[in-house]
Design an enzyme around this catalytic site. Structure first.
Site, short mmCIF file in Angstrom:
data_model
loop_
_atom_site.label_atom_id
_atom_site.label_comp_id
_atom_site.label_asym_id
_atom_site.label_seq_id
_atom_site.Cartn_x
_atom_site.Cartn_y
_atom_site.Cartn_z
N ASP A 1 83.19 9.32 -34.52
CA ASP A 1 83.27 9.12 -33.32
C ASP A 1 84.11 10.49 -32.56
O ASP A 1 84.72 11.31 -33.32
CB ASP A 1 83.97 7.87 -32.88
CG ASP A 1 85.39 7.81 -33.65
OD1 ASP A 1 86.27 8.76 -33.51
OD2 ASP A 1 85.57 7.08 -34.44
N GLU B 1 66.19 26.96 -59.90
CA GLU B 1 66.81 26.12 -58.87
C GLU B 1 68.00 26.79 -58.65
O GLU B 1 68.63 27.04 -57.27
CB GLU B 1 67.32 24.68 -59.68
CG GLU B 1 66.07 23.74 -59.66
CD GLU B 1 66.51 22.54 -60.54
OE1 GLU B 1 65.95 21.31 -60.16
OE2 GLU B 1 67.24 22.49 -61.45
#
Ligand code: DGJ
Length: 753
Positions: free
Chosen positions: A536, A616
């Site tokens: 928030d 990777e």
């Protein structure tokens, strides 16, 4: 000028660059809300009101004998009261000393202040004196000595108006606030919809769009935190508004606790929206002379669709909510050991991860849960913020120094609000736990919560955490909170004041965060509520980024981050690349797709890199350099939602430089089809008259050297901004499951003839 006041007619008009907000104190001294929407002039909108006699909607005594059309039940009001003739949802419910629940607010005056008001002890938008103005309107209840001040902060260039409320008992008899919302907004007409964001642990921010219907509809939290279940942000828009068209309003509640956002379409199709602290767990006693400030709401309006509302909110959060050194400073690419090891690690293992991470270009290593007290799983140890040296194989200082010596920064996980029954802290201070005497408080993740409403608890945490952080070379803290709150009760509050617990808890949390972030300005704090359980604007005032969700699956993250993008900027969204099969869903997605998703946030890794192949690792190096190359664009650019993960085959978003020089388009196929329909992107945020080149992000380039891609474009082609906006380009096809593409578009000097 942002604030225009017509003293004669008592009209208050607030202008931002593209919106206007208006109020008027009428002949009865009721403060009417007359307008909020697209920019207009200062003329009195109340002259256009339509009032009629509505049966069973009564009239205030002083006017009722001569005018039955004047009713609190149908007037558009700026701050409505319960108990005196308004039968709709109301913003203020007061219990007076005689037990009656009634209030009437009448206009008594106003003042204009330089700059933006601040709220003591609560987060709020801040601005320089030149960037904002404040209008304060004073209302009072003629019968009860209650004064209510309505605060308006106007950031005209941002198209933002903030609201907050201060209530004071100017009498001598107690007043009990039973409900005290921060915002009331009334519309005389309109067919509205609202967008809200609901969810659950590991699946937050689901997008929901519903019509505002007759009756009351609401979202909220009574969980102590803002919650995974509903986010304290909504958009209200005219029916049919889309990303680029239509009148839309954004409302962000700057608060990390319990909230209620409710809407009512009334008997005559008027719409009322109320936002504030949830009244279910709330009551607040104001003795004579006492004051209570209510949290702030950020409001913005756009006449050109949802996308602009989001960009307005992004900007105000990025520039006027987030604070401190880390607000604009480049955040480090991090690796967190949680999904790599969970609780099962040693100091040696952590050092090995950090060393390997450094080689790949990662800048910060974060040691997650399990390094302290007796903490081999989540059933014990919370509260004992002392390192487990046996497990680490050394002191915490030695571990941190060793990691830093590898050339990588050190970060640490904390859950200061949590306490385990099996902890030394609980054995020392059983009364510090939130719980009702005589009842066993409910467990959640096997743990309890510390009573942060208590000053002694706040002081202890500030001291313990300060000592801990002060003794090690640490530059990052992950502040977690892994449960919701129930059994609400504080042993230091009188029985009559237990309704204050939830709000006092939040005030306590804010005090602790304020003090710690002030003491350690160099530390980057990341919030976490078991993922997005406390995501928030309130928390973002103290902590500039929040871990978005405990789901790291790239495809699930598409919808979580899509939902979050309506109310929060990319720069606050904690995102990581994790392993496959994904730990939460078992889904396998390409590393490039996981990288693409994580780049729509703060970007980091959370996997055991010792298990990666050389290919990777090379791809990770490439991802990090791509992210860094586009860092400023991604973190500070204008965000456009092009297509949604909830429909079609491909989610597309774009982040454009505000001056239209460059943009990064990201596309992820969430649904792979045979013989797919082309996905066309009409690029936004560019200059029509300029020419641009399109490049495929490095990660994909070598697979298509110099070739025209299936359906797409060739890297380096020159196209005008107007063509890209009006005709767009087609995203290359998916060549494997959940394929992602990044297309970088940059202005060039070439002619497109
Ligand atoms: C919940 C967080 O969201 C996870 O990332 C991890 O930090 C765990 N808590 C640790 O307990």
């Amino acid at each position: 000028m942002a604030i225009k006041i017509d003293d004669q007619h008592r009209i208050f008009t607030l202008h931002t660059q593209n919106s206007t907000y208006q109020m008027k104190a009428d002949a009865q001294n009721v403060l009417l809300h007359t307008y909020y929407g697209e920019k207009t002039d200062d003329s009195d909108k109340a002259l256009l009101f339509y009032q009629a006699d509505r049966g069973f909607s009564g009239n205030p005594y002083e006017i009722g004998k001569r005018d039955r059309t004047y009713s609190m039940d149908s007037l558009l009001q700026e701050y409505s009261c319960f108990g005196t003739g308004d039968y709709r949802i109301t913003s203020l419910r007061v219990q007076n000393n005689d037990g009656s629940q009634a209030a009437e607010l009448r206009y008594t005056g106003y003042r204009v202040q330089k700059g933006k008001y601040a709220i003591p002890g609560l987060p709020a938008v801040y601005a320089n004196e030149g960037e904002a103005k404040t209008l304060v309107i004073r209302l009072a209840d003629p019968y009860s000595c209650m004064e209510v001040e309505l605060y308006y902060g106007i950031l005209d260039e941002m198209d933002v108006i903030t609201r907050a409320v201060k209530i004071t008992n100017q009498g001598t008899k107690d007043i009990i606030l039973k409900k005290a919302a921060s915002m009331n907004l009334d519309w005389e007409y309109g067919d509205f919809e609202w967008l809200s964001f609901y969810g659950r642990h590991s699946m937050e921010m689901n997008f929901q769009r519903e019509g505002i219907h007759h009756g009351i509809q609401a979202i909220g939290s009574v969980r102590g935190t803002s919650s995974h279940q509903y986010n304290p942000f909504i958009i209200l828009c005219e029916k049919g508004a889309d990303e680029i068209m239509g009148s839309c309003y954004g409302f962000s509640f700057v608060y990390s606790g319990e909230f209620l956002i409710e809407a009512e379409r009334d008997q005559i199709d008027r719409t009322r929206l109320i936002c504030g602290i949830h009244p279910d767990n709330f009551s607040w006693t104001l003795h004579g002379g006492d004051t209570l400030w209510l949290p702030e709401v950020i409001m913005t309006h756009s006449g050109s669709g949802l996308g602009k509302v989001s960009r307005n909110i992004h900007k105000v959060i990025r520039e006027h909510i987030c604070r401190g050194e880390w607000k604009d400073k480049q955040r480090p690419v991090l690796i967190n050991n949680w999904e790599a090891t969970y609780f099962n690690f040693t100091g040696e293992k952590l050092i090995a991860i950090a060393k390997e991470a450094k080689k790949l270009g990662i800048e910060l290593f974060v040691m997650d849960d399990g390094w302290f007290g007796k903490r081999e799983d989540d059933s014990s140890g919370l509260g004992d913020w002392f390192p487990n040296e046996k497990k680490l194989g050394c002191t915490l200082k030695e571990l941190a120094e060793c990691i830093v010596a590898e050339g990588i920064q050190f970060g640490i996980w904390l859950e200061p609000e949590g306490i385990s029954e099996d902890s030394d802290l609980y054995r020392r201070h059983p009364d510090w736990v939130v719980g009702i005497p005589g009842r066993k408080p409910c467990l959640s993740r096997g743990q309890w919560i510390l009573d942060f409403s208590r000053k002694d608890v706040q002081d202890y945490i500030i001291e313990r955490i300060s000592e801990l952080l002060g003794g090690i070379p640490v530059t990052y803290v992950k502040w977690d909170c892994n449960r919701a709150i129930c059994d609400k009760f504080s042993r230091v509050l009188d029985s009559g004041r237990q309704g204050e617990f939830s709000h006092r808890y939040v005030l306590g949390l804010y005090r602790v965060l304020e003090e710690l972030t002030e003491k350690f300005p160099g530390i980057l704090f990341e919030g976490c509520g078991g993922g997005g359980g406390r995501f928030d604007a309130g928390l973002l005032y103290y902590i500039p980024q929040i871990w978005g969700s405990d789901t790291t699956d790239a495809i699930e993250r598409l919808s979580i981050q899509y939902g979050a993008s309506f109310g929060y900027p990319v720069s606050v969204m904690g995102t990581h690349v994790s392993t496959v099969p994904n730990h939460q869903t078992g889904r396998v997605t390409p590393l490039s797709t996981r990288g693409c998703m994580a780049m729509a946030g703060t970007f980091g890794y959370e996997l055991d890199i010792s298990k990666l192949t050389q290919e990777e690792k090379a791809e990770i190096r490439e991802q990090i350099s791509t992210f860094k190359k586009h860092y400023t664009l991604i973190q500070h650019g204008d965000y456009y939602r092009i297509s949604s993960p909830l429909e079609g085959t491909c989610t597309v978003w774009e982040i454009a430089d505000p001056s239209g020089v460059e943009t990064l388009v990201s596309a992820v196929y969430h649904h792979v089809q045979a013989n797919p329909v082309p996905v066309r992107v009409k690029v936004q945020g560019l200059k029509d008259e300029a020419n641009y080149q399109l490049f495929l992000n490095e990660n994909f380039k070598e697979k298509y050297p110099g070739k025209r891609l299936p359906y797409g474009f060739a890297s380096g082609e020159v196209i005008s901004g107007a063509s890209l906006r009006q005709f767009g380009f087609v995203v290359p096809e998916a060549v494997n499951g959940f394929q992602a593409w990044q297309i970088y578009i940059k202005e060039c000097s070439h002619s497109c003839e």
